[in-house]
Write a protein that holds these residues in place. Structure first.
Motif, PDB file in Angstrom:
ATOM      1  N   VAL A   1     -43.991 -16.121 -24.805  1.00 34.64           N
ATOM      2  CA  VAL A   1     -43.266 -14.850 -24.906  1.00 34.64           C
ATOM      3  C   VAL A   1     -44.217 -13.695 -24.600  1.00 34.64           C
ATOM      4  CG1 VAL A   1     -41.624 -15.754 -26.585  1.00 34.64           C
ATOM      5  CG2 VAL A   1     -43.697 -14.604 -27.392  1.00 34.64           C
TER       6      VAL A   1
ATOM      7  N   LEU B   1     -45.683 -10.972 -29.274  1.00 35.36           N
ATOM      8  CA  LEU B   1     -45.628 -11.639 -30.576  1.00 35.36           C
ATOM      9  C   LEU B   1     -46.016 -10.616 -31.630  1.00 35.36           C
ATOM     10  CD1 LEU B   1     -45.293 -14.208 -32.309  1.00 35.36           C
ATOM     11  CD2 LEU B   1     -47.704 -14.709 -31.852  1.00 35.36           C
TER      12      LEU B   1
ATOM     13  N   PHE C   1     -38.158 -15.799 -38.369  1.00 38.31           N
ATOM     14  CA  PHE C   1     -38.482 -15.491 -36.985  1.00 38.31           C
ATOM     15  C   PHE C   1     -37.305 -14.759 -36.346  1.00 38.31           C
ATOM     16  CE2 PHE C   1     -41.130 -19.079 -38.073  1.00 38.31           C
ATOM     17  CZ  PHE C   1     -42.353 -18.781 -37.477  1.00 38.31           C
TER      18      PHE C   1
ATOM     19  N   SER D   1     -31.858  -7.869 -26.007  1.00 34.15           N
ATOM     20  CA  SER D   1     -32.320  -8.313 -27.315  1.00 34.15           C
ATOM     21  C   SER D   1     -31.226  -8.161 -28.363  1.00 34.15           C
ATOM     22  CB  SER D   1     -33.564  -7.533 -27.736  1.00 34.15           C
ATOM     23  OG  SER D   1     -34.650  -7.851 -26.902  1.00 34.15           O
TER      24      SER D   1
ATOM     25  N   GLU E   1     -36.011 -13.504 -32.806  1.00 31.80           N
ATOM     26  CA  GLU E   1     -36.295 -13.747 -31.399  1.00 31.80           C
ATOM     27  C   GLU E   1     -35.425 -12.890 -30.498  1.00 31.80           C
ATOM     28  OE1 GLU E   1     -36.701 -17.829 -30.188  1.00 31.80           O
ATOM     29  OE2 GLU E   1     -36.891 -18.496 -32.273  1.00 31.80           O
TER      30      GLU E   1
ATOM     31  N   GLU F   1     -29.755 -11.422 -30.242  1.00 28.15           N
ATOM     32  CA  GLU F   1     -29.916 -11.554 -31.694  1.00 28.15           C
ATOM     33  C   GLU F   1     -28.583 -11.571 -32.426  1.00 28.15           C
ATOM     34  OE1 GLU F   1     -32.081  -9.306 -35.478  1.00 28.15           O
ATOM     35  OE2 GLU F   1     -32.697  -8.814 -33.431  1.00 28.15           O
TER      36      GLU F   1
ATOM     37  N   PHE G   1     -45.284 -19.861 -28.659  1.00 17.57           N
ATOM     38  CA  PHE G   1     -45.350 -18.417 -28.853  1.00 17.57           C
ATOM     39  C   PHE G   1     -46.122 -17.735 -27.728  1.00 17.57           C
ATOM     40  CE2 PHE G   1     -44.992 -18.900 -33.759  1.00 17.57           C
ATOM     41  CZ  PHE G   1     -43.650 -19.220 -33.602  1.00 17.57           C
TER      42      PHE G   1
ATOM     43  N   ILE H   1     -41.014 -12.317 -30.070  1.00 16.09           N
ATOM     44  CA  ILE H   1     -40.779 -12.982 -31.355  1.00 16.09           C
ATOM     45  C   ILE H   1     -41.450 -12.145 -32.433  1.00 16.09           C
ATOM     46  CG2 ILE H   1     -41.235 -15.020 -32.783  1.00 16.09           C
ATOM     47  CD1 ILE H   1     -41.150 -16.715 -30.277  1.00 16.09           C
ATOM     48  N   THR H   2     -40.732 -11.864 -33.497  1.00 17.94           N
ATOM     49  CA  THR H   2     -41.284 -11.136 -34.635  1.00 17.94           C
ATOM     50  C   THR H   2     -41.259 -12.035 -35.861  1.00 17.94           C
ATOM     51  OG1 THR H   2     -40.517  -9.009 -33.762  1.00 17.94           O
ATOM     52  CG2 THR H   2     -41.048  -9.107 -36.114  1.00 17.94           C
TER      53      THR H   2
END
Length: 239
Positions: free
Chosen positions: A44, A47, A8, A130, A10, A134, A41, A15-16
């Motif tokens: 967010v 997704l 995951f 992001s 985020e 990350e 999920f 979320i990927t």
């Protein structure tokens, strides 16, 4: 639990779900159902599922039934960095240690305009949030502008993939519109690979681009990258 078998990623508002290629058909079916109905999920804005082309069309139909739509199709490549040639450094590279964040964001935004990859659903401030979320504090070394004779020509964002010790990735790579088609992308990408090896201590690199981005695919090939997989990107966004 099925979640333990995938990765995951985020961001600030997304979320990927990645690395589902090792799942069986039944496991992917279970994963899609669980993730699509997971309340955490639903909070967010976006997704995303990366669906490897080894899965049947039934999984695509399943994703669509849960409100997902295909956003892009991406080719992934890999490059062993341990025996990387000594390529010449052509451009001056400056990170956020040397330039203001606003300068970096301006060049990055220009580099995204007219891209052959699918458009991002994040604005520039969300993109920066992001990256920072990350990668943590190391993001200041990842965010780089390339200069030629003092003129910004593009951006290159090398980093070590979180959760790994030596998997190098380039978060984003792009040239500003007026510098495209001038044979500058290949030497700049080579510098990015050298940064991954020398500055970030990566032993290999993973990259990806849209099937529609033929110029980037040519850059990958010229840099010795090997195609490893092809995935469809499915997204579901809150209205």
């Amino acid at each position: 639990m099925i979640y333990e078998k995938v990765k995951f990623v985020e961001g600030e508002n997304f979320i990927t779900i990645e690395e589902g290629d090792q799942l069986s058909e039944q496991e992917m079916k279970e994963l899609i159902n669980q993730a699509a109905q997971d309340d955490s999920f639903r909070k967010v804005d976006h997704l995303t599922f990366l669906l490897d082309d080894t899965f049947s069309t039934e999984r695509e139909v399943q994703l669509q039934a849960h409100g997902f739509r295909m956003h892009d199709e991406v080719i992934f490549v890999s490059r062993d960095l341990r025996q990387l040639p000594e390529w010449t450094e052509v451009y001056e590279i400056k990170s956020l240690r040397e330039i203001p964040e606003e300068t970096f964001k301006d060049v990055w935004e220009k580099s995204m305009k007219g891209s052959l990859n699918a458009s991002s659903y994040l604005n520039m401030d969300e993109q920066m949030q992001s990256v920072e979320k990350e990668l943590g504090p190391s993001y200041i070394d990842t965010c780089n502008v390339a200069y030629e004779d003092g003129v910004p020509i593009g951006v290159v964002l090398p980093h070590i993939e979180p959760g790994t010790e030596d998997e190098g990735r380039i978060f984003y790579f792009g040239m500003v519109p007026e510098q495209r088609g001038k044979r500058k992308a290949e030497p700049l990408y080579k510098q990015g690979l050298m940064m991954l090896k020398d500055q970030f201590c990566a032993s290999y690199s993973v990259g990806g681009t849209s099937v529609n981005n033929q110029p980037m695919q040519k850059v990958f090939a010229a840099c010795g990258c090997v195609v490893t997989s092809r995935v469809k990107v499915y997204k579901r966004s809150r209205s």
